[in-house]
Design a protein around this motif. Structure first.
Motif, mmCIF file in Angstrom:
data_model
loop_
_atom_site.group_PDB
_atom_site.id
_atom_site.type_symbol
_atom_site.label_atom_id
_atom_site.label_comp_id
_atom_site.label_asym_id
_atom_site.label_seq_id
_atom_site.Cartn_x
_atom_site.Cartn_y
_atom_site.Cartn_z
ATOM 1 N N GLU A 3 -28.922 52.564 35.983
ATOM 2 C CA GLU A 3 -28.227 52.925 34.748
ATOM 3 C C GLU A 3 -27.790 54.380 34.823
ATOM 4 O O GLU A 3 -28.303 55.152 35.640
ATOM 5 C CB GLU A 3 -29.163 52.743 33.554
ATOM 6 N N ASP A 4 -26.856 54.779 33.951
ATOM 7 C CA ASP A 4 -26.427 56.174 33.897
ATOM 8 C C ASP A 4 -27.618 57.073 33.619
ATOM 9 O O ASP A 4 -28.481 56.758 32.801
ATOM 10 C CB ASP A 4 -25.380 56.376 32.789
ATOM 11 N N TYR A 7 -31.176 57.774 39.298
ATOM 12 C CA TYR A 7 -30.704 57.400 40.637
ATOM 13 C C TYR A 7 -31.876 57.220 41.584
ATOM 14 O O TYR A 7 -33.031 57.455 41.227
ATOM 15 C CB TYR A 7 -29.749 58.468 41.188
ATOM 16 N N CYS A 15 -31.101 62.357 36.828
ATOM 17 C CA CYS A 15 -29.974 63.234 37.156
ATOM 18 C C CYS A 15 -30.208 64.613 36.533
ATOM 19 O O CYS A 15 -30.841 64.727 35.481
ATOM 20 C CB CYS A 15 -28.672 62.662 36.600
ATOM 21 N N THR A 24 -22.305 65.176 30.404
ATOM 22 C CA THR A 24 -22.856 63.841 30.212
ATOM 23 C C THR A 24 -24.025 63.543 31.129
ATOM 24 O O THR A 24 -24.638 62.497 31.014
ATOM 25 C CB THR A 24 -21.766 62.780 30.443
ATOM 26 N N LEU A 26 -24.055 62.703 34.219
ATOM 27 C CA LEU A 26 -23.843 61.562 35.097
ATOM 28 C C LEU A 26 -23.932 61.983 36.553
ATOM 29 O O LEU A 26 -23.465 63.050 36.931
ATOM 30 C CB LEU A 26 -22.474 60.936 34.837
ATOM 31 N N HIS A 29 -25.358 57.003 41.522
ATOM 32 C CA HIS A 29 -26.562 56.190 41.356
ATOM 33 C C HIS A 29 -27.422 56.092 42.616
ATOM 34 O O HIS A 29 -28.570 55.660 42.550
ATOM 35 C CB HIS A 29 -26.196 54.794 40.852
#
Length: 64
Positions: A3-4, A7, A15, A24, A26, A29
């Motif tokens: 998922e965002d 990873y 992250c 954000t 992001l 992954h």
């Protein structure tokens, strides 16, 4: 696929939420590299390393 915001193996790593250039948090992954690169003054694959002497900028890509 993770998922965002997480990873790695088993999606167990978070992250970087402070040093990615996009607010954000992001990242890729698999590798954890920040999507959009690093904020000014940070580098490395996950943007947690401060720039060393002699370099600066986003991703530590500019020389003094």
């Amino acid at each position: 696929r993770c998922e965002d915001g997480v990873y790695g193996a088993g999606c167990s790593k978070k992250c970087s939420d402070r040093n990615c250039s996009v607010e954000t948090s992001l990242c890729n992954h698999i590798s954890g590299s920040c999507i959009g690169g690093c904020k000014e003054g940070f580098g490395g694959i996950d943007c947690v390393k401060r720039c060393e002497d002699g370099v600066y900028g986003a991703g530590c890509s500019k020389k003094c």
